[in-house]
Motif scaffolding. Structure first.
Motif, short mmCIF file in Angstrom:
data_model
loop_
_atom_site.label_atom_id
_atom_site.label_comp_id
_atom_site.label_asym_id
_atom_site.label_seq_id
_atom_site.Cartn_x
_atom_site.Cartn_y
_atom_site.Cartn_z
N ASN A 134 -34.14 15.15 46.25
CA ASN A 134 -33.65 14.73 47.31
C ASN A 134 -34.97 14.57 48.35
O ASN A 134 -34.64 13.54 49.28
CB ASN A 134 -32.88 15.86 47.94
N PRO A 144 -29.59 9.30 51.77
CA PRO A 144 -29.48 10.56 52.34
C PRO A 144 -29.64 11.74 51.26
O PRO A 144 -28.80 11.61 50.31
CB PRO A 144 -28.20 10.49 52.86
N HIS A 172 -24.60 22.13 49.53
CA HIS A 172 -23.35 21.42 49.69
C HIS A 172 -22.53 21.83 50.96
O HIS A 172 -21.80 21.30 51.41
CB HIS A 172 -22.49 21.94 48.27
N GLY A 175 -24.10 20.15 53.81
CA GLY A 175 -23.59 18.89 53.61
C GLY A 175 -22.31 18.72 54.39
O GLY A 175 -21.93 17.53 54.98
N GLU A 179 -22.77 14.40 59.17
CA GLU A 179 -22.36 12.95 58.22
C GLU A 179 -23.68 12.80 57.49
O GLU A 179 -24.73 13.25 57.87
CB GLU A 179 -22.45 12.13 59.57
N LYS A 180 -23.26 12.09 56.38
CA LYS A 180 -24.21 11.88 55.53
C LYS A 180 -25.39 11.20 55.77
O LYS A 180 -26.62 11.46 55.38
CB LYS A 180 -23.44 11.37 54.12
N ARG A 181 -25.37 10.51 56.96
CA ARG A 181 -26.57 9.38 57.23
C ARG A 181 -27.49 10.45 57.83
O ARG A 181 -28.71 10.07 58.06
CB ARG A 181 -25.90 8.42 58.25
N TRP A 183 -28.36 13.65 56.78
CA TRP A 183 -28.84 14.42 56.15
C TRP A 183 -30.45 14.66 56.06
O TRP A 183 -31.15 15.84 55.93
CB TRP A 183 -28.29 14.17 54.70
#
Length: 264
Positions: A134, A144, A172, A175, A179-181, A183
């Motif tokens: 990651n 992300p 998880h 998350g 928003e994923k953007r 992360w």
């Protein structure tokens, strides 16, 4: 802390979590990966080396390491004894040398010497787990990802974002709140905060910018004057000047050479 967190609705938790992220973004607008790197291969190697040691120590030895072994092919052909000597200060140097030789050889054999931009491929490399993958994906490829190290896991619990202790479950659970953007930058901000203010043993609650949003507020020093003495980091010579240099493309190595306090 856990009881307070459970009183929140799912929507309330998400809103509070995002407020914390906004405050941290204002507090640490210069949050960046604390490992020095110029390309995906350097970041991958540096992240593997960072296990059980500090980023500061890794940054001290990687210039010589990468000067000698600039890519996967060169490292895969390197002499074990030479690599061990170069990375010895990071600790566990024999096991880490195994990982570096193994992942370099795997990159050459499976990926033409290039670091793959996919999680499922990265975690197949020797010495590379989900956390390392990651880090590489988020910071070298713009994919992300949430990086759960000891600091992130500690603060995720203190903030009441999750009661989980397993890194993958923490990843998880957190998350789901963002928003994923967001992360990758969230990971940097939380780690910065954990290293500078929300310490493991005695948090500096009295100077914490998110104290009012944190269910753990009060577990550390609450008197501002005393809390300030616990701070392990102070930016120098100036945040605005640093931001301008970063936006102009200055590398972390260059900034450190100019006297900016980028390390905790």
């Amino acid at each position: 802390m856990a009881n307070k967190a459970k009183l929140e609705t799912e929507l309330g938790l998400k809103r509070r979590a995002r407020k914390i992220n906004r405050v941290l973004s204002e507090t640490y607008p210069y949050a960046v990966p604390e490992l020095d790197f110029e390309n995906p291969f350097e970041l991958l190697v540096a992240t593997v080396l960072s296990a059980q040691t500090t980023d500061v120590r890794v940054n001290a030895i990687t210039p010589a390491l990468f000067a000698r072994f600039p890519d996967a092919l060169a490292m895969s052909q390197g002499e074990r004894s030479e690599i061990e000597e170069l990375i010895r200060p990071t600790g566990f140097f024999r096991a880490k040398t195994d990982s570096l030789l193994g992942l370099s050889a795997a990159l050459v054999e499976r990926h033409d010497g290039q670091v793959p931009p996919k999680l499922e491929e990265l975690v197949k490399l020797p010495g590379v787990g989900r956390k390392t993958a990651n880090v590489v994906l988020g910071n070298a490829f713009g994919v992300p990802g949430i990086t759960v190290d000891t600091h992130f896991g500690r603060l995720a619990n203190r903030f009441g974002w999750t009661d989980e202790t397993d890194p993958v479950k923490i990843e998880h659970a957190v998350g789901e709140l963002f928003e994923k953007r967001d992360w990758t930058m969230l990971s940097h901000r939380v780690v910065f905060h954990g290293r500078r203010i929300c310490h493991a043993r005695k948090p500096a609650c009295g100077v914490c910018p998110v104290a009012k949003l944190c269910p753990s507020n009060g577990i550390g020093e609450e008197i501002p004057a005393k809390a300030k003495q616990l701070l392990k980091y102070e930016l120098a010579p100036g945040r605005e000047e640093l931001l301008a240099k970063m936006q102009a493309g200055a590398t972390r190595r260059q900034l450190r050479a100019e006297g900016y306090g980028l390390d905790a």
